[in-house]
Design a protein around this motif. Structure first.
Motif, PDB file in Angstrom:
ATOM      1  N   TYR A 106       0.777  -1.217   0.000  1.00 13.25           N
ATOM      2  CA  TYR A 106       0.000   0.000   0.000  1.00 13.25           C
ATOM      3  C   TYR A 106       0.814   1.275   0.000  1.00 13.25           C
ATOM      4  N   GLY A 107       1.875   1.245   0.749  1.00 17.49           N
ATOM      5  CA  GLY A 107       2.602   2.500   0.852  1.00 17.49           C
ATOM      6  C   GLY A 107       3.625   2.666  -0.231  1.00 17.49           C
ATOM      7  N   PHE A 152     -10.435   9.752   4.714  1.00 14.71           N
ATOM      8  CA  PHE A 152      -9.231  10.293   4.097  1.00 14.71           C
ATOM      9  C   PHE A 152      -9.457  11.533   3.237  1.00 14.71           C
ATOM     10  N   SER A 169      -6.165   1.504   7.721  1.00 11.74           N
ATOM     11  CA  SER A 169      -4.796   1.873   7.396  1.00 11.74           C
ATOM     12  C   SER A 169      -4.201   2.839   8.431  1.00 11.74           C
ATOM     13  N   ARG A 170      -3.708   4.021   8.022  1.00 15.20           N
ATOM     14  CA  ARG A 170      -3.165   4.940   9.024  1.00 15.20           C
ATOM     15  C   ARG A 170      -4.263   5.335  10.009  1.00 15.20           C
ATOM     16  N   LYS A 208      -4.508   2.614  12.588  1.00 15.22           N
ATOM     17  CA  LYS A 208      -3.527   2.836  13.657  1.00 15.22           C
ATOM     18  C   LYS A 208      -4.148   3.831  14.641  1.00 15.22           C
ATOM     19  N   SER A 228      -4.348  -2.092   9.444  1.00 22.54           N
ATOM     20  CA  SER A 228      -3.607  -0.977  10.058  1.00 22.54           C
ATOM     21  C   SER A 228      -2.090  -1.148   9.983  1.00 22.54           C
ATOM     22  N   CYS A 269       1.937  -1.638  10.119  1.00 24.36           N
ATOM     23  CA  CYS A 269       3.034  -1.142  10.959  1.00 24.36           C
ATOM     24  C   CYS A 269       2.592   0.066  11.794  1.00 24.36           C
ATOM     25  N   GLU A 285       6.251  -3.446   5.870  1.00 23.04           N
ATOM     26  CA  GLU A 285       6.725  -2.105   6.249  1.00 23.04           C
ATOM     27  C   GLU A 285       7.459  -2.162   7.593  1.00 23.04           C
ATOM     28  N   ILE A 329       8.571   3.468   7.835  1.00 25.27           N
ATOM     29  CA  ILE A 329       7.393   4.300   8.138  1.00 25.27           C
ATOM     30  C   ILE A 329       7.852   5.640   8.723  1.00 25.27           C
ATOM     31  N   PHE A 384       6.870   8.867   6.602  1.00 24.58           N
ATOM     32  CA  PHE A 384       5.866   9.684   7.291  1.00 24.58           C
ATOM     33  C   PHE A 384       6.462  10.215   8.595  1.00 24.58           C
ATOM     34  N   TRP A 401       4.136  11.160  11.738  1.00 25.40           N
ATOM     35  CA  TRP A 401       3.090  10.327  12.342  1.00 25.40           C
ATOM     36  C   TRP A 401       3.402   9.954  13.798  1.00 25.40           C
ATOM     37  N   TRP A 457       2.271  -5.725   2.793  1.00 28.32           N
ATOM     38  CA  TRP A 457       2.933  -4.547   3.384  1.00 28.32           C
ATOM     39  C   TRP A 457       2.499  -4.357   4.844  1.00 28.32           C
ATOM     40  N   HIS A 469      -5.503  -4.108  -0.093  1.00 22.85           N
ATOM     41  CA  HIS A 469      -5.567  -3.160   1.012  1.00 22.85           C
ATOM     42  C   HIS A 469      -6.730  -2.209   0.764  1.00 22.85           C
TER      43      HIS A 469
HETATM   44  C1  GCU Z   1       1.213   3.760   3.615  1.00 21.69           C
HETATM   45  C2  GCU Z   1       1.916   3.460   4.901  1.00 21.69           C
HETATM   46  C3  GCU Z   1       1.067   2.572   5.803  1.00 21.69           C
HETATM   47  C4  GCU Z   1      -0.300   3.176   5.956  1.00 21.69           C
HETATM   48  C5  GCU Z   1      -0.907   3.486   4.616  1.00 21.69           C
HETATM   49  C6  GCU Z   1      -2.187   4.324   4.676  1.00 21.69           C
HETATM   50  O1  GCU Z   1       1.083   2.583   2.900  1.00 21.69           O
HETATM   51  O2  GCU Z   1       3.123   2.856   4.576  1.00 21.69           O
HETATM   52  O3  GCU Z   1       1.666   2.442   7.056  1.00 21.69           O
HETATM   53  O4  GCU Z   1      -1.113   2.327   6.705  1.00 21.69           O
HETATM   54  O5  GCU Z   1      -0.029   4.293   3.855  1.00 21.69           O
HETATM   55  O6  GCU Z   1      -2.612   4.772   5.677  1.00 21.69           O
HETATM   56  O7  GCU Z   1      -2.690   4.650   3.642  1.00 21.69           O
END
Ligand code: GCU
Length: 504
Positions: A50-51, A217, A343-344, A347, A367, A369, A381, A386, A390, A393, A434, A485
């Motif tokens: 994904y990233g 997003f 995803s992010r 997290k 979610s 890494c 990842e 990461i 980023f 983050w 990933w 993803h």
């Molecule tokens: C990237 C990142 C991921 C994250 C993702 C997202 O792929 O490496 O850690 O989860 O973006 O949030 O879109």
């Protein structure tokens, strides 16, 4: 020093600077991307990594997708260029090292040792539920200090204004059973203000409903085709379709509606609340000034503070401010708040859920890494990657573990444990290597003793189930959806089954 020697050193330094510059050009090209799967929407290759901006995990490492700096605003362009030079000079000469390529070898990944989620700072194990509140605090401090950063203690005034209250219009039809409310939530402190647009869908035929809440997003308008939903006025990533010069246009309406199957969720009697994550903190590295960071300029004010709150902590803190509003909103069950994120933002959902017990159930979708997956497996990842892609983050302390995961004295299973005894659902996708699906499952598995301590059932499985076969009858649920993803109806259907089984 002899001249030839000096010249050789200067030449080597120059080469390193150039290499580092290329790296940073690539990293900055990804930085702030609010959802890289957008490439798919815009006709790019489907990515399992994904990233990575490429079509597969290994391709990504070639750093293929370069975003020309000319797409950035002038101010940002200048700061990116100067940061590139500065970091290239320092990074290239001082460190002179590249991040390790991602590992996808299970034999390497399984070589780690985790501490028990019941272990305290000296390794002593807690034995009863009475010890839990203190232990949970220890876990939260650990993550605030080492990974996400501490949110502010100071209070903020939360004010809400209803700007719309009507019936949903989906697929061109008025939905008598769905009430749509749009609330402007103002966070105010010391003369500064942040506005968050909160969109709430609730079933009209129920006096009260449990509510899935999560950030999106690309702005509320992207989550459905309802023409009445306000277009976000916050920063958007220009690489996303329908965004011009970092502002959303009408063309962005509904372009992530597959992630928010409103009608199907409402059909089951749940409410849904969502807000654009950029309203809380725009997703790029600005030295912690914009968004809610700006409301607390005195809070760990040095940008290099080791445990200053990064964007994930800011988004999670913002979710709690939205919970302040939702728990008082007519028609929403204050005991039925469930936080969900992809995803992010998955997290973010985990960190928000761990901190704020008003979230009675927590859902992490893909979610990866820094989310549900175990960092020490170093699969997909990595921490270094990461933190480099980023940099805004996490906190600065987390960088200590860049390519040094073996020195971590904690891992993400403890984050899941910090949610106990509240139910948690972890979802992975089969092509999303990933994010390390097995690492995501294992976090749940290894968090289980915290649930057993409370007389609840955790997750027994230590191996991935077959695709599309949800597992976990107790308080931790898991599935591996077939595919990429993403956050899709299939995922939501499993979240709802799990929520229902857990009394929501
Ligand atoms: C990237 C990142 C991921 C994250 C993702 C997202 O792929 O490496 O850690 O989860 O973006 O949030 O879109």
């Amino acid at each position: 020093m002899q001249w030839p020697f000096t010249i050789a050193i200067v030449l080597v330094a120059l080469v390193l600077v150039v290499l580092k510059l290329r790296r940073f050009w690539f990293e900055f090209s990804r930085l702030g991307s609010s959802d890289l799967s957008d490439q798919e929407a815009s006709g790019g290759t489907k990515s399992s990594c994904y990233g990575c901006s490429g079509s597969s995990a290994s391709e990504s490492d070639l750093g293929i997708r370069i975003k020309p700096l000319v797409q950035l605003g002038d101010k940002r362009k200048r700061s990116v260029v100067s940061m590139c030079f500065l970091q290239a000079a320092v990074g290239g000469v001082v460190y002179g090292q590249e991040i390790r390529p991602p590992n996808y070898d299970e034999a390497i990944a399984s070589n780690y040792k985790l501490g028990s989620v019941l272990a305290g700072p000296q390794g002593e194990l807690i034995e009863s539920k009475d010890q839990w509140p203190a232990h949970r605090k220890y876990l939260l401090d650990l993550f605030a200090d080492q990974e996400y950063g501490y949110g502010p203690q100071g209070s903020v005034e939360v004010r809400m204004e209803v700007i719309d209250d009507g019936q949903a219009v989906l697929a061109g039809e008025v939905q008598a059973g769905i009430r749509r409310r749009q609330l402007a939530v103002y966070l105010e402190r010391n003369g500064k203000q942040v506005r968050i647009d909160l969109l709430v869908w609730s079933p009209s035929d129920r006096p009260i409903a449990s509510c899935f809440m999560g950030l999106n997003f690309r702005g509320n308008q992207s989550t459905s085709d309802d023409p009445k939903v306000r277009l976000t006025s916050s920063w958007c990533d220009s690489r996303n379709p329908g965004v011009v010069e970092n502002r959303a246009t009408e063309a962005s309406r509904a372009n992530q509606s597959e992630r928010w199957p409103i009608a199907q969720i409402l059909e089951r009697g749940y409410a849904v609340a969502t807000a654009h994550y950029s309203d809380i903190d725009p997703d790029y590295d600005d030295g912690f000034e914009n968004g809610v960071h700006g409301l607390f300029p005195e809070h760990r004010s040095d940008a290099e503070h080791p445990n200053r709150w990064g964007s994930i902590a800011a988004w999670a803190w913002g979710l709690s401010r939205l919970a302040d509003v939702l728990e008082k909103l007519e028609g929403i069950d204050p005991k039925g708040l469930m936080v969900v994120g992809h995803s992010r933002l998955g997290k973010t959902a985990l960190w928000a859920g761990a901190n704020d017990e008003r979230f009675g159930l927590v859902v992490s979708n893909n979610s990866g890494c820094g989310g549900a997956s175990l960092s020490q497996r170093v699969y997909g990842e990595s921490v270094a990657r990461i933190n480099t892609s980023f940099p805004h983050w996490f906190n600065r302390n987390f960088r200590k573990y860049n390519d040094r995961e073996d020195q971590m004295h904690f891992d993400q299973h403890q984050l899941i444990a910090a949610i106990a005894p509240r139910p948690v659902y972890i979802a992975s996708a089969s092509n999303d290597k990933w994010a390390d699906p097995l690492g995501e499952l294992l976090s749940g598995h290894h968090a289980s003793s915290a649930y057993r301590l409370h007389g609840k059932q955790g997750l027994d499985a230590q191996e991935l189930p077959a695709v599309n076969t949800p597992i976990g009858d107790g308080s931790i649920g898991y599935h591996l959806r077939q595919g990429d993803h993403d956050l899709l109806l299939y995922d939501w259907q499993q979240f709802m089954v799990f929520a229902k089984r857990n009394g929501f």
